[in-house]
Enzyme design. Structure first.
Site, PDB file in Angstrom:
ATOM      1  N   ARG A 171      -5.856   1.736  -4.738  1.00  0.00           N
ATOM      2  CA  ARG A 171      -4.962   1.146  -3.745  1.00  0.00           C
ATOM      3  C   ARG A 171      -4.925  -0.366  -3.857  1.00  0.00           C
ATOM      4  O   ARG A 171      -5.906  -1.003  -4.224  1.00  0.00           O
ATOM      5  CB  ARG A 171      -5.351   1.563  -2.330  1.00  0.00           C
ATOM      6  CG  ARG A 171      -6.646   1.006  -1.768  1.00  0.00           C
ATOM      7  CD  ARG A 171      -7.937   1.636  -2.267  1.00  0.00           C
ATOM      8  NE  ARG A 171      -8.009   3.078  -2.114  1.00  0.00           N
ATOM      9  CZ  ARG A 171      -8.355   3.703  -0.990  1.00  0.00           C
ATOM     10  NH1 ARG A 171      -8.704   3.013   0.054  1.00  0.00           N
ATOM     11  NH2 ARG A 171      -8.379   5.002  -0.952  1.00  0.00           N
ATOM     12  N   ARG A 205       0.822  -1.207   0.000  1.00  0.00           N
ATOM     13  CA  ARG A 205       0.000   0.000   0.000  1.00  0.00           C
ATOM     14  C   ARG A 205       0.853   1.252   0.000  1.00  0.00           C
ATOM     15  O   ARG A 205       1.769   1.388   0.792  1.00  0.00           O
ATOM     16  CB  ARG A 205      -0.904   0.008   1.244  1.00  0.00           C
ATOM     17  CG  ARG A 205      -1.672   1.293   1.495  1.00  0.00           C
ATOM     18  CD  ARG A 205      -2.900   1.396   0.633  1.00  0.00           C
ATOM     19  NE  ARG A 205      -3.601   2.669   0.798  1.00  0.00           N
ATOM     20  CZ  ARG A 205      -4.663   2.855   1.557  1.00  0.00           C
ATOM     21  NH1 ARG A 205      -5.154   1.852   2.241  1.00  0.00           N
ATOM     22  NH2 ARG A 205      -5.253   4.035   1.626  1.00  0.00           N
TER      23      ARG A 205
HETATM   24  N1  A4P Z   1      -9.481   6.204   9.987  1.00  0.00           N
HETATM   25  C1  A4P Z   1     -10.437   6.727  10.802  1.00  0.00           C
HETATM   26  N2  A4P Z   1     -11.328   5.808  11.158  1.00  0.00           N
HETATM   27  C2  A4P Z   1     -10.939   4.645  10.569  1.00  0.00           C
HETATM   28  C3  A4P Z   1     -11.486   3.325  10.587  1.00  0.00           C
HETATM   29  N3  A4P Z   1     -12.607   3.008  11.274  1.00  0.00           N
HETATM   30  N4  A4P Z   1     -10.828   2.362   9.883  1.00  0.00           N
HETATM   31  C4  A4P Z   1      -8.399   7.010   9.419  1.00  0.00           C
HETATM   32  C5  A4P Z   1      -9.706   2.669   9.184  1.00  0.00           C
HETATM   33  N5  A4P Z   1      -9.142   3.914   9.126  1.00  0.00           N
HETATM   34  C6  A4P Z   1      -9.760   4.885   9.821  1.00  0.00           C
HETATM   35  O1  A4P Z   1      -7.540   6.287   5.639  1.00  0.00           O
HETATM   36  C7  A4P Z   1      -7.533   7.640   5.983  1.00  0.00           C
HETATM   37  C8  A4P Z   1      -7.516   7.799   7.491  1.00  0.00           C
HETATM   38  O2  A4P Z   1      -8.692   7.265   8.049  1.00  0.00           O
HETATM   39  C9  A4P Z   1      -6.385   7.063   8.174  1.00  0.00           C
HETATM   40  O3  A4P Z   1      -5.423   7.963   8.582  1.00  0.00           O
HETATM   41  C10 A4P Z   1      -7.039   6.382   9.387  1.00  0.00           C
HETATM   42  O4  A4P Z   1      -6.340   6.720  10.573  1.00  0.00           O
HETATM   43  P1  A4P Z   1      -6.584   5.739   4.526  1.00  0.00           P
HETATM   44  O5  A4P Z   1      -6.815   4.262   4.435  1.00  0.00           O
HETATM   45  O6  A4P Z   1      -5.229   6.253   4.732  1.00  0.00           O
HETATM   46  O7  A4P Z   1      -7.093   6.496   3.214  1.00  0.00           O
HETATM   47  P2  A4P Z   1      -8.376   6.196   2.344  1.00  0.00           P
HETATM   48  O8  A4P Z   1      -8.823   4.793   2.517  1.00  0.00           O
HETATM   49  O9  A4P Z   1      -8.097   6.694   0.962  1.00  0.00           O
HETATM   50  O10 A4P Z   1      -9.391   7.182   3.002  1.00  0.00           O
HETATM   51  P3  A4P Z   1     -10.712   6.799   3.645  1.00  0.00           P
HETATM   52  O11 A4P Z   1     -11.303   8.072   4.098  1.00  0.00           O
HETATM   53  O12 A4P Z   1     -10.542   5.677   4.630  1.00  0.00           O
HETATM   54  O13 A4P Z   1     -11.471   6.250   2.411  1.00  0.00           O
HETATM   55  P4  A4P Z   1     -12.616   5.230   2.515  1.00  0.00           P
HETATM   56  O14 A4P Z   1     -13.793   5.905   3.106  1.00  0.00           O
HETATM   57  O15 A4P Z   1     -12.110   3.968   3.081  1.00  0.00           O
HETATM   58  O16 A4P Z   1     -12.935   5.059   0.990  1.00  0.00           O
HETATM   59  N6  A4P Z   1     -15.238   2.274  -3.905  1.00  0.00           N
HETATM   60  C11 A4P Z   1     -15.445   0.934  -3.888  1.00  0.00           C
HETATM   61  N7  A4P Z   1     -16.290   0.371  -4.796  1.00  0.00           N
HETATM   62  N8  A4P Z   1     -14.831   0.133  -2.970  1.00  0.00           N
HETATM   63  C12 A4P Z   1     -13.979   0.641  -2.018  1.00  0.00           C
HETATM   64  O17 A4P Z   1     -13.436  -0.117  -1.206  1.00  0.00           O
HETATM   65  N9  A4P Z   1     -12.960   2.644  -1.056  1.00  0.00           N
HETATM   66  C13 A4P Z   1     -12.777   3.954  -1.022  1.00  0.00           C
HETATM   67  C14 A4P Z   1     -11.989   4.525   0.102  1.00  0.00           C
HETATM   68  C15 A4P Z   1     -13.399   4.849  -2.009  1.00  0.00           C
HETATM   69  N10 A4P Z   1     -14.228   4.159  -2.985  1.00  0.00           N
HETATM   70  C16 A4P Z   1     -14.406   2.842  -2.971  1.00  0.00           C
HETATM   71  C17 A4P Z   1     -13.757   2.057  -1.991  1.00  0.00           C
HETATM   72 MG    MG Z   2      -9.136   3.429   4.491  1.00  0.00          MG
END
Ligand code: A4P
Ligand code: MG
Length: 165
Positions: free
Chosen positions: A92, A83
């Site tokens: 990712r 990652r």
């Molecule tokens: N963080 C806060 N709470 C949590 C939690 N419960 N679990 C913080 C994990 N991490 C948590 O995450 C950003 C920050 O969230 C970290 O510093 C952590 O401390 P990251 O993994 O570095 O970055 P990211 O994943 O790009 O951001 P984020 O906001 O977690 O994104 P999402 O909401 O996870 O969305 N479309 C489909 N079809 N499938 C997917 O899996 N994923 C995303 C990412 C967007 N679109 C998608 C999918």
């Molecule tokens: Mg995440």
């Protein structure tokens, strides 16, 4: 230490997606007792830049790890699968999110549980309900009722998870 039932969301849309998911599932199984694993869903990307389709899944474990320790372990597994953090919501190799931790609410710097965006996301809710049909939010809301309410987002197809001994 009391054990808690936690749900972990897995997502991958770069490289050999299936091998990232399978490696992550084996690693997550070592963080507690593996209770259930959903099918592997292929889903259209939601948010972020233009990017390829994801594989998404949910694993449910009973774990003695505290929430922040669980997140630290998941970050380590992400790193083992190559990652790199470039842009938020960008493509990712592996994204691991703590979706639920028992009925607990966690509001710390860097960790919010339940995961703040899970309630609107079919790619989270569909595998979550499959793996943990009676999961609830801390306020008692059934996760299945959230899935019924979510507006359409494509879940393209799904295949069975690997089997564990
Ligand atoms: N963080 C806060 N709470 C949590 C939690 N419960 N679990 C913080 C994990 N991490 C948590 O995450 C950003 C920050 O969230 C970290 O510093 C952590 O401390 P990251 O993994 O570095 O970055 P990211 O994943 O790009 O951001 P984020 O906001 O977690 O994104 P999402 O909401 O996870 O969305 N479309 C489909 N079809 N499938 C997917 O899996 N994923 C995303 C990412 C967007 N679109 C998608 C999918
Ligand atoms: Mg995440």
């Amino acid at each position: 230490v009391a054990s808690h039932r936690a749900a972990v969301g897995l997502g991958s849309n770069l490289g050999d997606r299936r091998s990232h998911i399978d490696a992550a599932l084996s690693a997550i199984a070592r963080l507690g007792r593996l209770v259930a694993v959903s099918s592997i869903y292929e889903t259209a990307p939601v948010g972020g830049p233009e990017q390829g389709p994801y594989l998404n899944a949910v694993a449910v474990i009973d774990t003695d790890l505290a929430p922040i320790a669980l997140l630290t372990c998941l970050r380590h597994v992400e790193q083992q699968q190559g990652r790199e953090r470039r842009e938020r919501w960008g493509p990712r190799t592996l994204d691991l999110d703590v979706l639920l931790y028992g009925h607990e609410t966690v509001a710390m710097q860097g960790l919010t549980v339940p995961h703040p965006r899970m309630g609107e996301r079919r790619f989270v809710l569909e595998p979550l309900v499959e793996a943990w049909p009676d999961a609830e939010l801390p306020d008692g809301t059934a996760v299945g009722s959230l899935l019924d309410a979510v507006s359409d987002q494509d879940v393209v197809r799904h295949e069975p998870p690997p089997t564990f001994p």
